[in-house]
Scaffold this motif. Structure first.
Motif, PDB file in Angstrom:
ATOM      1  N   GLN A  10      36.036 -52.132  27.810  1.00 36.24           N
ATOM      2  CA  GLN A  10      36.770 -50.967  27.324  1.00 36.24           C
ATOM      3  C   GLN A  10      35.815 -50.009  26.633  1.00 36.24           C
ATOM      4  OE1 GLN A  10      39.565 -52.915  24.607  1.00 36.24           O
ATOM      5  NE2 GLN A  10      38.569 -51.866  22.915  1.00 36.24           N
ATOM      6  N   LEU A  11      36.165 -48.740  26.740  1.00 37.32           N
ATOM      7  CA  LEU A  11      35.377 -47.672  26.133  1.00 37.32           C
ATOM      8  C   LEU A  11      36.355 -46.686  25.511  1.00 37.32           C
ATOM      9  CD1 LEU A  11      32.645 -46.228  25.680  1.00 37.32           C
ATOM     10  CD2 LEU A  11      33.028 -45.073  27.885  1.00 37.32           C
ATOM     11  N   THR A  12      36.222 -46.432  24.210  1.00 32.62           N
ATOM     12  CA  THR A  12      37.123 -45.504  23.526  1.00 32.62           C
ATOM     13  C   THR A  12      36.312 -44.433  22.812  1.00 32.62           C
ATOM     14  OG1 THR A  12      37.170 -46.911  21.564  1.00 32.62           O
ATOM     15  CG2 THR A  12      38.901 -47.263  23.206  1.00 32.62           C
ATOM     16  N   LEU A  13      36.918 -43.255  22.699  1.00 29.54           N
ATOM     17  CA  LEU A  13      36.278 -42.112  22.059  1.00 29.54           C
ATOM     18  C   LEU A  13      37.338 -41.331  21.306  1.00 29.54           C
ATOM     19  CD1 LEU A  13      33.779 -40.202  21.754  1.00 29.54           C
ATOM     20  CD2 LEU A  13      34.607 -39.010  23.801  1.00 29.54           C
ATOM     21  N   SER A  14      37.006 -40.917  20.094  1.00 33.12           N
ATOM     22  CA  SER A  14      37.932 -40.131  19.279  1.00 33.12           C
ATOM     23  C   SER A  14      37.172 -38.963  18.661  1.00 33.12           C
ATOM     24  CB  SER A  14      38.550 -40.994  18.183  1.00 33.12           C
ATOM     25  OG  SER A  14      39.435 -40.233  17.386  1.00 33.12           O
ATOM     26  N   VAL A  15      37.784 -37.790  18.696  1.00 32.69           N
ATOM     27  CA  VAL A  15      37.144 -36.576  18.192  1.00 32.69           C
ATOM     28  C   VAL A  15      38.124 -35.843  17.289  1.00 32.69           C
ATOM     29  CG1 VAL A  15      36.067 -34.379  18.789  1.00 32.69           C
ATOM     30  CG2 VAL A  15      35.740 -36.372  20.269  1.00 32.69           C
ATOM     31  N   GLY A  16      37.688 -35.481  16.085  1.00 33.67           N
ATOM     32  CA  GLY A  16      38.490 -34.675  15.183  1.00 33.67           C
ATOM     33  C   GLY A  16      38.352 -33.203  15.509  1.00 33.67           C
ATOM     34  N   LEU A  17      39.491 -32.504  15.573  1.00 35.08           N
ATOM     35  CA  LEU A  17      39.482 -31.084  15.933  1.00 35.08           C
ATOM     36  C   LEU A  17      39.881 -30.205  14.756  1.00 35.08           C
ATOM     37  CD1 LEU A  17      41.249 -31.423  19.406  1.00 35.08           C
ATOM     38  CD2 LEU A  17      38.787 -31.392  18.914  1.00 35.08           C
ATOM     39  N   ASN A  18      39.635 -30.702  13.535  1.00 34.87           N
ATOM     40  CA  ASN A  18      39.987 -29.975  12.311  1.00 34.87           C
ATOM     41  C   ASN A  18      41.470 -29.625  12.296  1.00 34.87           C
ATOM     42  OD1 ASN A  18      37.337 -30.086  11.339  1.00 34.87           O
ATOM     43  ND2 ASN A  18      36.762 -28.301  12.565  1.00 34.87           N
ATOM     44  N   GLY A  19      41.795 -28.354  12.265  1.00 37.35           N
ATOM     45  CA  GLY A  19      43.197 -27.946  12.190  1.00 37.35           C
ATOM     46  C   GLY A  19      43.986 -28.203  13.459  1.00 37.35           C
ATOM     47  N   TRP A  20      43.333 -28.586  14.535  1.00 37.23           N
ATOM     48  CA  TRP A  20      44.017 -28.831  15.803  1.00 37.23           C
ATOM     49  C   TRP A  20      44.311 -30.320  16.020  1.00 37.23           C
ATOM     50  CZ3 TRP A  20      45.955 -24.844  18.462  1.00 37.23           C
ATOM     51  CH2 TRP A  20      45.427 -23.581  18.197  1.00 37.23           C
ATOM     52  N   GLY A  21      44.134 -31.134  14.993  1.00 35.04           N
ATOM     53  CA  GLY A  21      44.460 -32.547  15.117  1.00 35.04           C
ATOM     54  C   GLY A  21      43.281 -33.370  15.605  1.00 35.04           C
ATOM     55  N   SER A  22      43.561 -34.414  16.358  1.00 32.94           N
ATOM     56  CA  SER A  22      42.508 -35.286  16.881  1.00 32.94           C
ATOM     57  C   SER A  22      42.818 -35.649  18.328  1.00 32.94           C
ATOM     58  CB  SER A  22      42.371 -36.552  16.035  1.00 32.94           C
ATOM     59  OG  SER A  22      43.570 -37.297  16.053  1.00 32.94           O
ATOM     60  N   LEU A  23      41.747 -35.809  19.095  1.00 31.87           N
ATOM     61  CA  LEU A  23      41.845 -36.111  20.523  1.00 31.87           C
ATOM     62  C   LEU A  23      41.170 -37.450  20.779  1.00 31.87           C
ATOM     63  CD1 LEU A  23      42.735 -34.857  23.282  1.00 31.87           C
ATOM     64  CD2 LEU A  23      40.377 -34.007  23.483  1.00 31.87           C
ATOM     65  N   GLY A  24      41.820 -38.287  21.593  1.00 32.59           N
ATOM     66  CA  GLY A  24      41.253 -39.592  21.894  1.00 32.59           C
ATOM     67  C   GLY A  24      41.305 -39.879  23.384  1.00 32.59           C
ATOM     68  N   ALA A  25      40.361 -40.690  23.854  1.00 31.89           N
ATOM     69  CA  ALA A  25      40.325 -41.085  25.260  1.00 31.89           C
ATOM     70  C   ALA A  25      39.880 -42.531  25.338  1.00 31.89           C
ATOM     71  CB  ALA A  25      39.369 -40.199  26.056  1.00 31.89           C
ATOM     72  N   GLY A  26      40.418 -43.257  26.312  1.00 35.20           N
ATOM     73  CA  GLY A  26      40.053 -44.655  26.478  1.00 35.20           C
ATOM     74  C   GLY A  26      39.998 -45.047  27.941  1.00 35.20           C
ATOM     75  N   TYR A  27      39.038 -45.917  28.264  1.00 37.82           N
ATOM     76  CA  TYR A  27      38.918 -46.458  29.613  1.00 37.82           C
ATOM     77  C   TYR A  27      38.936 -47.981  29.497  1.00 37.82           C
ATOM     78  CZ  TYR A  27      36.741 -48.043  33.944  1.00 37.82           C
ATOM     79  OH  TYR A  27      36.471 -48.714  35.116  1.00 37.82           O
ATOM     80  N   PHE A  28      39.795 -48.637  30.292  1.00 35.27           N
ATOM     81  CA  PHE A  28      39.971 -50.082  30.226  1.00 35.27           C
ATOM     82  C   PHE A  28      39.834 -50.661  31.640  1.00 35.27           C
ATOM     83  CE2 PHE A  28      42.429 -47.907  27.024  1.00 35.27           C
ATOM     84  CZ  PHE A  28      42.075 -48.551  25.858  1.00 35.27           C
TER      85      PHE A  28
END
Length: 338
Positions: A10-28
């Motif tokens: 598995q590979l996961t990634l999370s990015v904070g977008l400040n006022g736009w919230g947070s974005l995450g992606a995962g591959y399993f």
């Protein structure tokens, strides 16, 4: 028997977008024991809205299949400890479902909590409702769930019985560890666990703390303000760790002292001067006269004799009798020193 996966990646990634919230992606990528392989792609986006309200959006796709499954959820907590959740789902085969849920958690100190849910899709509507009532000695739950064609009702009661220090304690279910605090028979003494008040000792000077964390050196405190003035505690805070599935008797040693405050006067009924030295004949202890002829004495007996030495070297004696069964420090006098 259960076959475990041969390989799982598995590979996961999370990015904070400040006022736009947070974005995450995962591959399993999972390869099962039967050589079958499943590869999933997951995308999420979440954003806090006003106050504590938040929005959550997720999409899932099995690689090799062009269909997506999606879910959107809006969570609204209320000031009076309730949370409203509204969500919509769409499966990869095109089926959609809408959900609404409202819940209120049971207060840790006891009370009532509940959960209400409703879901609508292409089949019969799904409903659920349950109620939890947590009391000091037992937790009672009841609920119902299902659709109009298949409905299930249930109920549950749970609690614990503890025998320690020649006393039986009734409490809520103990899942981890517990501690019985003992104050040596003194009742109504407030007890704190990790800086939070958890109750006060009963008529036998005991309090059961049923939610202690196993293997953690938790801090337990007693508040001596409710103790009689002639009772002293050499230690009001202790730390102790308990093995999981067991309990511990935590004793706070309290000592009853026989003491009195005495006002000493001379033959003219004037208070003895500040700084006069007082010797208690029975114990050999010394004390000093304070303002207004007042002196505080400990380790007294039923019959007591005092010898006072004034600043100019003159001496005088005084005697008094003390009630040994008193629960408070008495004020004696004016007592003639002659």
């Amino acid at each position: 028997y259960i076959s475990l996966s041969q390989r799982s990646e598995q590979l996961t990634l999370s990015v904070g977008l400040n006022g736009w919230g947070s974005l995450g992606a995962g591959y399993f990528d999972v390869r099962a024991a039967d050589e079958s392989r499943t590869r999933l792609l997951n995308l999420t986006w979440s954003k806090p809205l006003w106050r504590n309200t938040s929005f959550y959006l997720s999409a899932n796709r099995e690689i090799g299949n062009s269909d997506w499954a999606m879910q959107a959820q809006l969570i609204i907590p209320f000031d009076w400890r309730g949370t409203l959740s509204v969500s919509g789902e769409r499966s990869k085969i095109g089926e959609s479902r809408q959900r609404v849920n409202y819940s209120r958690a049971v207060p840790s100190e006891g009370g009532v909590g509940f959960n209400l849910g409703y879901a609508h899709d292409d089949g019969p509507d799904y409903r659920q409702a349950d109620l939890t009532w947590r009391m000091q000695s037992v937790q009672v739950q009841a609920g119902v769930y299902g659709s109009s064609n298949a409905e299930t009702r249930w109920a549950d009661a749970s609690g614990s019985l503890v025998w320690m220090d020649r006393q039986v304690f009734v409490a809520n279910r103990i899942d981890d560890a517990f501690v019985v605090v003992s104050t040596g028979g003194y009742a109504d003494i407030p007890v704190r666990y990790e800086n939070q008040r958890v109750g006060q000792t009963d008529k036998n000077g005991h309090l059961l703390v049923p939610w202690s964390s196993a293997y953690y050196r938790g801090k337990y405190e007693i508040d001596p303000l409710n103790l009689p003035t002639n009772v002293q505690s050499t230690n009001v805070e202790q730390r102790v760790s308990v093995r999981r599935g067991s309990g511990y008797l935590l004793e706070f040693p309290l000592n009853r002292i026989i003491a009195a405050s005495v006002v000493l006067v001379d033959a003219q009924q004037y208070e003895l001067p500040l700084g006069s030295r007082v010797r208690h004949e029975q114990s050999g202890a010394y004390a000093v006269v304070g303002w207004d002829g007042l002196v505080y004495l400990e380790n007294l007996e039923e019959h007591n004799s005092l010898q006072v030495t004034l600043a100019d070297g003159r001496t005088c004696q005084a005697q008094f009798t003390l009630d040994m069964k008193q629960q408070q420090v008495p004020l004696i006098g004016p007592l003639l020193c002659h």
